[in-house]
Design a protein around this motif. Structure first.
Motif, PDB file in Angstrom:
ATOM      1  N   GLU A  31       0.814  -1.215   0.000  1.00 51.58           N
ATOM      2  CA  GLU A  31       0.000   0.000   0.000  1.00 51.58           C
ATOM      3  C   GLU A  31       0.852   1.271   0.000  1.00 51.58           C
ATOM      4  O   GLU A  31       0.488   2.268  -0.601  1.00 51.58           O
ATOM      5  CB  GLU A  31      -0.977  -0.018   1.182  1.00 51.58           C
ATOM      6  N   ASN A  32       2.008   1.203   0.670  1.00 53.28           N
ATOM      7  CA  ASN A  32       2.843   2.402   0.748  1.00 53.28           C
ATOM      8  C   ASN A  32       3.722   2.626  -0.474  1.00 53.28           C
ATOM      9  O   ASN A  32       4.000   3.756  -0.829  1.00 53.28           O
ATOM     10  CB  ASN A  32       3.733   2.343   1.992  1.00 53.28           C
ATOM     11  N   TYR A  33       4.185   1.543  -1.082  1.00 54.20           N
ATOM     12  CA  TYR A  33       5.195   1.713  -2.131  1.00 54.20           C
ATOM     13  C   TYR A  33       4.709   1.325  -3.529  1.00 54.20           C
ATOM     14  O   TYR A  33       5.313   1.711  -4.507  1.00 54.20           O
ATOM     15  CB  TYR A  33       6.450   0.899  -1.794  1.00 54.20           C
ATOM     16  N   CYS A  34       3.655   0.559  -3.637  1.00 55.00           N
ATOM     17  CA  CYS A  34       3.285   0.020  -4.954  1.00 55.00           C
ATOM     18  C   CYS A  34       1.917   0.482  -5.437  1.00 55.00           C
ATOM     19  O   CYS A  34       1.684   0.626  -6.633  1.00 55.00           O
ATOM     20  CB  CYS A  34       3.282  -1.504  -4.926  1.00 55.00           C
ATOM     21  N   SER A  35       0.987   0.687  -4.493  1.00 53.95           N
ATOM     22  CA  SER A  35      -0.418   0.809  -4.884  1.00 53.95           C
ATOM     23  C   SER A  35      -0.726   2.085  -5.655  1.00 53.95           C
ATOM     24  O   SER A  35      -1.694   2.128  -6.407  1.00 53.95           O
ATOM     25  CB  SER A  35      -1.323   0.707  -3.660  1.00 53.95           C
ATOM     26  N   SER A  36       0.099   3.126  -5.482  1.00 49.01           N
ATOM     27  CA  SER A  36      -0.182   4.367  -6.197  1.00 49.01           C
ATOM     28  C   SER A  36      -0.215   4.102  -7.703  1.00 49.01           C
ATOM     29  O   SER A  36      -1.135   4.510  -8.384  1.00 49.01           O
ATOM     30  CB  SER A  36       0.859   5.425  -5.861  1.00 49.01           C
ATOM     31  N   CYS A  37       0.803   3.427  -8.209  1.00 48.71           N
ATOM     32  CA  CYS A  37       0.841   3.119  -9.643  1.00 48.71           C
ATOM     33  C   CYS A  37       0.032   1.866  -9.980  1.00 48.71           C
ATOM     34  O   CYS A  37      -0.745   1.857 -10.923  1.00 48.71           O
ATOM     35  CB  CYS A  37       2.278   2.904 -10.115  1.00 48.71           C
ATOM     36  N   HIS A  38       0.280   0.792  -9.236  1.00 46.00           N
ATOM     37  CA  HIS A  38      -0.317  -0.495  -9.634  1.00 46.00           C
ATOM     38  C   HIS A  38      -1.751  -0.659  -9.151  1.00 46.00           C
ATOM     39  O   HIS A  38      -2.407  -1.644  -9.487  1.00 46.00           O
ATOM     40  CB  HIS A  38       0.558  -1.647  -9.140  1.00 46.00           C
ATOM     41  N   GLY A  39      -2.229   0.291  -8.361  1.00 44.36           N
ATOM     42  CA  GLY A  39      -3.635   0.267  -7.952  1.00 44.36           C
ATOM     43  C   GLY A  39      -3.878  -0.509  -6.664  1.00 44.36           C
ATOM     44  O   GLY A  39      -3.126  -1.394  -6.309  1.00 44.36           O
ATOM     45  N   LYS A  40      -4.953  -0.138  -5.994  1.00 43.09           N
ATOM     46  CA  LYS A  40      -5.295  -0.773  -4.717  1.00 43.09           C
ATOM     47  C   LYS A  40      -5.531  -2.265  -4.872  1.00 43.09           C
ATOM     48  O   LYS A  40      -5.324  -3.039  -3.959  1.00 43.09           O
ATOM     49  CB  LYS A  40      -6.569  -0.126  -4.148  1.00 43.09           C
ATOM     50  N   THR A  41      -6.032  -2.665  -6.042  1.00 41.40           N
ATOM     51  CA  THR A  41      -6.289  -4.092  -6.253  1.00 41.40           C
ATOM     52  C   THR A  41      -5.453  -4.631  -7.412  1.00 41.40           C
ATOM     53  O   THR A  41      -5.842  -5.590  -8.070  1.00 41.40           O
ATOM     54  CB  THR A  41      -7.784  -4.331  -6.546  1.00 41.40           C
ATOM     55  N   GLY A  42      -4.287  -3.987  -7.650  1.00 43.71           N
ATOM     56  CA  GLY A  42      -3.364  -4.487  -8.670  1.00 43.71           C
ATOM     57  C   GLY A  42      -3.821  -4.257 -10.095  1.00 43.71           C
ATOM     58  O   GLY A  42      -3.288  -4.855 -11.021  1.00 43.71           O
ATOM     59  N   GLU A  43      -4.815  -3.361 -10.250  1.00 44.41           N
ATOM     60  CA  GLU A  43      -5.407  -3.207 -11.580  1.00 44.41           C
ATOM     61  C   GLU A  43      -4.583  -2.324 -12.511  1.00 44.41           C
ATOM     62  O   GLU A  43      -4.776  -2.342 -13.722  1.00 44.41           O
ATOM     63  CB  GLU A  43      -6.836  -2.661 -11.452  1.00 44.41           C
ATOM     64  N   GLY A  44      -3.644  -1.531 -11.964  1.00 42.71           N
ATOM     65  CA  GLY A  44      -2.842  -0.639 -12.798  1.00 42.71           C
ATOM     66  C   GLY A  44      -3.701   0.424 -13.457  1.00 42.71           C
ATOM     67  O   GLY A  44      -4.833   0.668 -13.035  1.00 42.71           O
ATOM     68  N   LEU A  45      -3.136   1.079 -14.493  1.00 46.54           N
ATOM     69  CA  LEU A  45      -3.913   2.056 -15.262  1.00 46.54           C
ATOM     70  C   LEU A  45      -3.330   2.070 -16.666  1.00 46.54           C
ATOM     71  O   LEU A  45      -2.259   2.610 -16.890  1.00 46.54           O
ATOM     72  CB  LEU A  45      -3.834   3.434 -14.598  1.00 46.54           C
ATOM     73  N   GLY A  46      -4.029   1.457 -17.579  1.00 47.95           N
ATOM     74  CA  GLY A  46      -3.540   1.324 -18.946  1.00 47.95           C
ATOM     75  C   GLY A  46      -2.211   0.577 -18.970  1.00 47.95           C
ATOM     76  O   GLY A  46      -1.951  -0.267 -18.112  1.00 47.95           O
ATOM     77  N   GLN A  47      -1.385   0.910 -19.967  1.00 43.31           N
ATOM     78  CA  GLN A  47      -0.060   0.276 -20.041  1.00 43.31           C
ATOM     79  C   GLN A  47       0.985   1.091 -19.298  1.00 43.31           C
ATOM     80  O   GLN A  47       2.063   0.608 -18.997  1.00 43.31           O
ATOM     81  CB  GLN A  47       0.374   0.154 -21.504  1.00 43.31           C
ATOM     82  N   TRP A  48       0.642   2.365 -19.036  1.00 44.89           N
ATOM     83  CA  TRP A  48       1.645   3.226 -18.399  1.00 44.89           C
ATOM     84  C   TRP A  48       1.939   2.742 -16.984  1.00 44.89           C
ATOM     85  O   TRP A  48       3.080   2.729 -16.537  1.00 44.89           O
ATOM     86  CB  TRP A  48       1.159   4.680 -18.372  1.00 44.89           C
ATOM     87  N   TYR A  49       0.880   2.367 -16.272  1.00 45.02           N
ATOM     88  CA  TYR A  49       1.032   1.801 -14.934  1.00 45.02           C
ATOM     89  C   TYR A  49       0.544   0.353 -15.013  1.00 45.02           C
ATOM     90  O   TYR A  49      -0.638   0.092 -14.822  1.00 45.02           O
ATOM     91  CB  TYR A  49       0.199   2.597 -13.927  1.00 45.02           C
ATOM     92  N   PRO A  50       1.465  -0.589 -15.301  1.00 47.75           N
ATOM     93  CA  PRO A  50       1.020  -1.938 -15.655  1.00 47.75           C
ATOM     94  C   PRO A  50       0.240  -2.638 -14.535  1.00 47.75           C
ATOM     95  O   PRO A  50       0.538  -2.485 -13.360  1.00 47.75           O
ATOM     96  CB  PRO A  50       2.332  -2.668 -15.927  1.00 47.75           C
ATOM     97  N   SER A  51      -0.743  -3.409 -14.955  1.00 47.31           N
ATOM     98  CA  SER A  51      -1.527  -4.231 -14.040  1.00 47.31           C
ATOM     99  C   SER A  51      -0.653  -5.370 -13.521  1.00 47.31           C
ATOM    100  O   SER A  51       0.252  -5.846 -14.193  1.00 47.31           O
ATOM    101  CB  SER A  51      -2.719  -4.802 -14.804  1.00 47.31           C
TER     102      SER A  51
END
Lengths: 136, 214
Positions: A31-51
């Motif tokens: 939650e502290n180091y990864c979730s901002s980009c990869h999302g709260k549930t690992g969903e990412g955002l497009g290809q820029w922030y990979p799932s």
């Protein structure tokens, strides 16, 4: 007696999955180091922030993932890990301890991948091997 | 004399009761929430003047010149970001994208994300970001910054901060507000773009603004 064992096993299973300190530590790190980009549930955002849910690609790189987390991914040609989409930098986390790394990996693995879990010894060997290879 | 004051005080009491009743009725009839104008007003010739977002012109991801005028002075929703930001920007962008998806059928709202990284965020890079994040909305503009000085000034008008900071991840420190600006260039609401619940409230505020008559 049978019933007791049945419940004991269920409780053991549930507690291993949700309330062990390693799981909590991994969740906290995520939650502290990864979730901002990869999302709260690992969903990412497009290809820029990979799932993190592309298990096929990630499974084939299971043994590289710990090194990606430590060294990050840089899209420039001189870097060690360039990444799949070659778009944006994933920050390095060089000061992460092996135990934390292991907890983080197992948290993500349990939530999204269900690969073989990471053993501390195994992760430690991966890192040593990588460092030795880099020196040569 | 005594009787007179007594009757006066009774009248006062009943008047107070009436006032109370009226005020209760009033609050119930005014259930509809109204959005205030944000910012510190100045008084000029006995008129209250609220700060406005100044005119600007920046290039977007498609090399189009985007200004408040080119957007027809419509409602816009603004935030600050840069494409290599590893901390709050992805969260804020996720919220911006969620809002844009929610109001996809509304053509009178624009989404402006001002890049704070004029060195790295060229127009082709903004275009790549737009495509690869999957923003896909013709009212969504990623705007190329000129320099940090200019960005700082602009950010202030949006009650935000931005500064170069070698210690910060990605080299730039900035706030993660998402801001709502009306047709008269007045700020009307804002939310912490990293906080899902706050963004939910903000979405409610957008609906209120859309229902305003002027």
């Amino acid at each position: 007696m049978k019933q007791f064992f049945f419940f004991a096993i269920i409780i053991l299973f549930v507690s291993c999955k949700f309330s062990t300190s390693t799981y909590k530590s991994g969740k906290n790190l995520y939650e502290n180091y990864c979730s901002s980009c990869h999302g709260k549930t690992g969903e990412g955002l497009g290809q820029w922030y990979p799932s993190l849910k592309d298990t096929q690609y990630l499974k084939s790189n299971r043994n590289l993932i710990p090194l990606w987390i430590i060294h990050g991914i840089q899209p420039d040609s001189s870097s060690i890990f360039k990444g799949r989409f070659n778009l944006v930098e994933m920050p390095a986390n060089k000061s992460i301890s092996e135990a934390d790394l292991c907890n983080l990996l197992n948290y993500i693995n349990e939530e999204y991948w269900q690969f073989k879990s990471y053993e501390l010894q195994e992760v430690s060997t991966m890192i040593k091997q990588f460092n030795a290879d880099q020196k040569h | 004399m005594n009787i007179l004051t007594l009757s006066n005080s009774i009248r006062l009491k009943s008047n107070l009761k009436l006032l109370l009743l009226l005020s209760i009725l009033f609050t119930f009839s005014c259930k509809k929430k109204e959005l205030q104008i944000l910012g510190v007003p100045t008084i000029q010739d006995s008129q209250t003047i609220y700060p406005v977002i100044p005119e600007f012109e920046y290039f977007n991801q498609d090399s189009q010149r985007i200004s408040l005028q080119s957007l027809g002075y419509n409602i816009h929703i603004a935030s600050f970001f840069f494409t290599s930001c590893p901390t709050i920007c992805p969260k804020v962008m996720r919220s911006m994208s969620r809002i844009a998806d929610l109001f996809a059928d509304k053509n009178n709202i624009s989404y402006l994300c001002f890049s704070l990284d004029s060195k790295r965020d060229s127009i082709p890079r903004l275009k790549e970001y737009y495509d690869k994040v999957g923003l896909n909305n013709k009212n969504f503009h990623l705007l190329r910054g000129i320099d940090m000085n200019d960005s700082k000034k602009l950010a202030q008008h949006y009650l935000s901060t931005a500064s170069e900071d070698p210690e910060a991840a990605g080299g730039i420190n900035h706030s993660g507000w998402i801001l709502l600006v009306d047709k008269n260039r007045h700020l009307r609401s804002y939310a912490d773009g990293t906080n899902t619940e706050d963004v939910d409230r903000f979405i409610g505020d957008i609906k209120i603004l859309l229902n305003e008559k002027n």
